[in-house]
Design a protein around this motif. Structure first.
Motif, short mmCIF file in Angstrom:
data_model
loop_
_atom_site.label_atom_id
_atom_site.label_comp_id
_atom_site.label_asym_id
_atom_site.label_seq_id
_atom_site.Cartn_x
_atom_site.Cartn_y
_atom_site.Cartn_z
N UNK A 120 0.83 -1.21 0.00
CA UNK A 120 0.00 0.00 0.00
C UNK A 120 0.86 1.27 0.00
N UNK A 121 1.93 1.19 0.77
CA UNK A 121 2.86 2.32 0.83
C UNK A 121 4.21 1.83 1.31
N UNK A 122 5.26 2.45 0.86
CA UNK A 122 6.59 2.07 1.36
C UNK A 122 7.53 3.27 1.19
N UNK A 123 8.43 3.50 2.16
CA UNK A 123 9.31 4.67 2.03
C UNK A 123 10.34 4.48 0.91
N UNK A 124 10.82 5.59 0.40
CA UNK A 124 11.82 5.56 -0.67
C UNK A 124 13.16 6.00 -0.07
N UNK A 125 13.93 5.02 0.40
CA UNK A 125 15.20 5.33 1.08
C UNK A 125 16.35 4.98 0.14
N UNK A 126 17.25 5.94 -0.06
CA UNK A 126 18.38 5.69 -0.96
C UNK A 126 19.66 5.49 -0.16
N UNK A 127 20.72 5.07 -0.85
CA UNK A 127 22.00 4.89 -0.15
C UNK A 127 22.53 6.25 0.32
N UNK A 177 6.65 13.83 -8.62
CA UNK A 177 6.40 13.59 -10.05
C UNK A 177 6.01 12.13 -10.28
N UNK A 178 6.75 11.25 -9.64
CA UNK A 178 6.49 9.82 -9.79
C UNK A 178 5.11 9.47 -9.23
N UNK A 179 4.80 9.96 -8.02
CA UNK A 179 3.49 9.64 -7.41
C UNK A 179 2.34 10.18 -8.26
N UNK A 180 2.53 11.39 -8.79
CA UNK A 180 1.46 11.98 -9.61
C UNK A 180 1.28 11.19 -10.91
N UNK A 181 2.38 10.74 -11.47
CA UNK A 181 2.26 9.96 -12.71
C UNK A 181 1.47 8.67 -12.46
N UNK A 182 1.73 8.03 -11.31
CA UNK A 182 1.00 6.79 -10.99
C UNK A 182 -0.49 7.07 -10.81
N UNK A 183 -0.81 8.20 -10.15
CA UNK A 183 -2.23 8.56 -10.00
C UNK A 183 -2.87 8.74 -11.37
N UNK A 212 -15.03 3.73 0.60
CA UNK A 212 -13.70 4.19 0.16
C UNK A 212 -12.69 3.04 0.16
N UNK A 213 -11.84 3.05 -0.85
CA UNK A 213 -10.74 2.07 -0.92
C UNK A 213 -9.47 2.80 -1.32
N UNK A 214 -8.41 2.67 -0.50
CA UNK A 214 -7.13 3.26 -0.90
C UNK A 214 -6.30 2.21 -1.62
N UNK A 215 -5.80 2.61 -2.77
CA UNK A 215 -5.03 1.69 -3.61
C UNK A 215 -3.53 1.94 -3.41
N UNK A 216 -2.70 0.95 -3.69
CA UNK A 216 -1.26 1.12 -3.50
C UNK A 216 -0.73 2.36 -4.23
N UNK A 217 0.08 3.13 -3.53
CA UNK A 217 0.69 4.32 -4.16
C UNK A 217 2.02 4.61 -3.48
N UNK A 218 3.09 4.31 -4.18
CA UNK A 218 4.42 4.64 -3.68
C UNK A 218 5.41 4.56 -4.84
N UNK A 219 6.61 5.09 -4.60
CA UNK A 219 7.53 5.28 -5.73
C UNK A 219 8.21 3.99 -6.20
N UNK A 220 8.00 2.89 -5.46
CA UNK A 220 8.59 1.62 -5.93
C UNK A 220 7.66 0.88 -6.87
N UNK A 221 6.49 1.45 -7.15
CA UNK A 221 5.55 0.82 -8.08
C UNK A 221 5.88 1.27 -9.50
N UNK A 222 5.71 0.34 -10.42
CA UNK A 222 5.87 0.71 -11.84
C UNK A 222 4.48 0.94 -12.43
N UNK A 223 4.44 1.47 -13.65
CA UNK A 223 3.14 1.61 -14.34
C UNK A 223 2.48 0.25 -14.53
N UNK A 224 3.31 -0.78 -14.74
CA UNK A 224 2.74 -2.13 -14.91
C UNK A 224 2.08 -2.60 -13.62
#
Ligand SMILES: Cc1ncc(COP(=O)(O)O)c(C=O)c1O
Length: 373
Positions: free
Chosen positions: A1-8, A251-257, A341-353
């Motif tokens: 559903x959600x996951x943080x985007x942590x980089x090195x 930008x990534x989150x908005x594109x997924x929406x 209401x239903x919240x759908x997965x939305x986070x930056x590790x998701x692809x368009x697929x």
């Protein structure tokens, strides 16, 4: 559903703080405050250990206390109302608008009118609009209803860092705004939050309160009864690193929406959307009335897709319903949204697929349920 985007890079910055030995309320916290002030264009930023504590301190700074009332949205994370109770005041809940999930400005206007005619508007010491799921509420319209009465606006912008309406950022229009850096938000510090304001007195109060009531400055003196709501430098270092990537993450989150909107159009009730106005923290749709939500959620989970039920219909929770006696028809739109209401997965590790798989699986279940109803 959600996951943080942590980089090195985030990890390296955190490690550097750990090695430095200066872990609390040091240079990183001050730098994060400055970075956020620059980004939002506000005078003062005060970091704390969560948005909940930021909201509580802000209410105290606005002088809200026992006997007072605070108007707020009926649909939010429960912290929005809990902080009102924690300072000894009473929440006055307002129904929501069915597609933005934000406070309904017309309902708010009539509630204010009722309070005025019954002689109770004087008890209202603040309004807390919530930018639900990151979609910025119309704070100017809300301000238009209360500024004549001198009632300040405290924006619960927990989910809305980066959302803009009429060239103003969420959190910067009211007297005070509060943001969250919980791991489900666009940028995270683990736990964490900030208060933003152009009011020097509010900022000074918040700085002292978060640090046991200690006045800033070289001489140790405690000018009020405060608490320990400080952010650590470990958190702040991570926040600074994450903030640099905010535009790219948004930008990534908005594109997924936008992908979801395209795939789901005409099949479910879609939320109000406008890219700039949405910080895209969550994507929440409403199911058609003939679809049974619980079984839909089970079926999605069986197919490895985690979904949620939106946020909290606060007046209907046990604590608030028991204390104030709310009934299911007190907030008609809220009652519907609480059911569909239903919240759908939305986070930056998701692809368009991934988004396509979620949307098509959802549609398949809806069509099957419709076919068999
Ligand atoms: C609208 C809203 N307000 C307040 C909070 C509380 O934020 P925190 O978890 O940082 O205390 C949240 C957290 O999800 C939220 O969504």
């Amino acid at each position: 559903l959600g996951t943080p985007d942590i980089t090195s890079d985030d990890i390296d910055r955190v490690t550097a703080v750990l090695s430095s030995g200066a872990l609390v309320q040091g240079r990183e916290v001050e730098s994060l405050e400055n970075d956020i002030a620059d980004y939002l264009g506000t005078e003062h930023v005060v970091a704390t250990c969560s948005c909940t504590t930021s909201l509580e301190v802000s209410l105290r700074a606005l002088g809200v206390g026992p006997g007072d009332a605070v108007i707020t949205s009926s649909y939010s994370w429960v912290a929005t109302a809990n902080v009102i109770e924690l300072v000894g005041a009473e929440p006055i809940f307002v129904d929501i608008e069915p597609t933005s999930f934000n406070i309904d400005v017309d309902v708010l206007a009539s509630r204010i009118g009722e309070l005025q005619s019954s002689g109770n508007l004087g008890r209202v010491k603040a309004v807390i609009p919530v930018h639900a799921f990151g979609y910025m509420a119309d704070i100017e319209a809300i301000a238009g209803l209360v500024t004549d009465s001198g009632i300040p606006i405290l924006e619960d912008a927990a989910c809305a860092l980066g959302a803009e309406l009429d060239n103003k950022y969420a959190g910067t229009v009211g007297a005070v705004g509060c943001f969250s850096f919980h791991p489900l938000k666009s940028i995270t510090t683990g736990e964490g939050g900030v208060i933003v304001t152009d009011d020097a007195e509010i900022a000074e109060y918040a700085r002292a309160f978060r640090n046991h009531g200690q006045a800033p400055g070289p001489v140790r003196d405690f000018v009020m009864v405060g608490s320990n709501y400080r952010m650590t430098d470990v958190m702040a270092a991570m926040g600074r690193s994450q903030l640099m990537r905010l535009p790219e993450l948004l930008k990534c989150r908005r594109r997924l929406i936008e992908t979801y909107l395209h795939l789901l159009e005409g099949e479910v009730q879609l939320p109000a959307y406008d890219a700039q106005r949405h910080a895209a923290q969550s994507f929440v749709v409403r199911l058609p009335p003939e679809v049974e939500r619980a079984s839909l959620i089970r079926e999605l989970r069986d197919q490895g897709i985690e979904v949620g039920t939106g946020t909290v219909p606060i007046p209907y929770t046990t604590a608030y319903a028991r204390k104030y006696g709310y009934r299911d028809d007190d907030f008609p739109v809220l009652s519907q949204v609480a059911r569909d209401a239903v919240s759908l997965p939305l986070h930056t590790r998701l692809s368009d697929d991934d988004v396509e798989r979620v949307a098509l699986t959802l549609l398949d279940i809806i069509r099957r349920q419709r076919g068999s109803s």
